[in-house]
Enzyme design. Structure first.
Site, mmCIF file in Angstrom:
data_model
loop_
_atom_site.group_PDB
_atom_site.id
_atom_site.type_symbol
_atom_site.label_atom_id
_atom_site.label_comp_id
_atom_site.label_asym_id
_atom_site.label_seq_id
_atom_site.Cartn_x
_atom_site.Cartn_y
_atom_site.Cartn_z
ATOM 1 N N HIS A 150 38.366 36.778 40.799
ATOM 2 C CA HIS A 150 37.263 37.598 40.311
ATOM 3 C C HIS A 150 35.981 37.363 41.110
ATOM 4 O O HIS A 150 35.174 38.274 41.259
ATOM 5 C CB HIS A 150 37.043 37.385 38.808
ATOM 6 C CG HIS A 150 38.004 38.173 37.981
ATOM 7 N ND1 HIS A 150 39.308 37.763 37.775
ATOM 8 C CD2 HIS A 150 37.862 39.351 37.351
ATOM 9 C CE1 HIS A 150 39.924 38.673 37.045
ATOM 10 N NE2 HIS A 150 39.072 39.644 36.770
ATOM 11 N N TRP A 188 45.298 46.118 41.611
ATOM 12 C CA TRP A 188 44.652 44.958 40.990
ATOM 13 C C TRP A 188 45.548 44.357 39.920
ATOM 14 O O TRP A 188 45.716 43.156 39.843
ATOM 15 C CB TRP A 188 43.286 45.351 40.425
ATOM 16 C CG TRP A 188 42.554 44.195 39.813
ATOM 17 C CD1 TRP A 188 42.441 43.912 38.475
ATOM 18 C CD2 TRP A 188 41.857 43.147 40.501
ATOM 19 N NE1 TRP A 188 41.704 42.758 38.298
ATOM 20 C CE2 TRP A 188 41.336 42.276 39.526
ATOM 21 C CE3 TRP A 188 41.623 42.873 41.838
ATOM 22 C CZ2 TRP A 188 40.588 41.142 39.848
ATOM 23 C CZ3 TRP A 188 40.870 41.751 42.156
ATOM 24 C CH2 TRP A 188 40.372 40.899 41.170
ATOM 25 N N TRP A 189 46.126 45.194 39.085
ATOM 26 C CA TRP A 189 47.025 44.690 38.042
ATOM 27 C C TRP A 189 48.194 43.936 38.658
ATOM 28 O O TRP A 189 48.566 42.868 38.178
ATOM 29 C CB TRP A 189 47.540 45.824 37.181
ATOM 30 C CG TRP A 189 46.535 46.460 36.287
ATOM 31 C CD1 TRP A 189 45.299 45.981 35.931
ATOM 32 C CD2 TRP A 189 46.675 47.708 35.633
ATOM 33 N NE1 TRP A 189 44.667 46.861 35.096
ATOM 34 C CE2 TRP A 189 45.493 47.930 34.889
ATOM 35 C CE3 TRP A 189 47.678 48.668 35.600
ATOM 36 C CZ2 TRP A 189 45.302 49.069 34.113
ATOM 37 C CZ3 TRP A 189 47.488 49.798 34.825
ATOM 38 C CH2 TRP A 189 46.311 49.991 34.095
#
Length: 104
Positions: free
Chosen positions: A22, A76-77
Site C-alpha cells: 500500500h 490489484w486484487w
C-alpha cells in the site's frame, strides 16, 4: 460526501507486506479510485486479530460500484490475494459496517 466503512481480514504474518504494497500503491489504481469519486480512503489494522477496518468518503455522484469491472482493480486484487481473505474472483471479502454513532 457519503461515508462507508467495512472490514477485511489479513492472513497471519502479512502485516509488513500489506503495508509495503500500500505504501507503493500503483498510480493508475489511485487515479481510478479518484476518478470513481473516492476522495478519502483510510485502512486501519487491529494487529491482534488481523482485521482491517476501512473507511471511504465518496462524492455524491461516485461510480465506485463500477470499480470491480476495471482491469486495474482486478490486477490489484490478484496482487493482494495472497495476503488476505478473498472471494473466488480474488476481491477481498469485505463486510459492510453500519454506523451507530457520529459526532460532527
Amino acid at each position: 460526501m457519503e461515508e462507508i466503512a467495512f472490514t477485511m481480514q489479513l492472513k497471519p504474518g502479512n502485516v509488513a507486506e500489506y503495508q509495503r504494497r500500500h505504501d507503493e500503491i500503483w498510480p493508475e489504481l489511485s487515479e481510478a479510485l479518484e476518478k470513481a469519486g473516492i476522495r478519502d480512503y483510510s485502512i486501519y489494522l487491529a494487529p491482534e486479530s488481523g482485521t482491517l477496518f476501512a473507511v471511504q468518503k465518496r462524492t455524491p455522484d461516485h461510480t465506485a460500484d463500477q470499480l470491480p469491472g476495471l482491469p486495474i482493480m482486478k490486477r490489484w486484487w490478484d496482487y493482494m490475494a495472497d495476503l488476505m481473505d478473498t472471494n473466488p474472483d480474488n476481491s477481498p471479502v469485505a463486510k459492510p459496517l453500519q454506523r451507530v454513532f457520529h459526532m460532527d
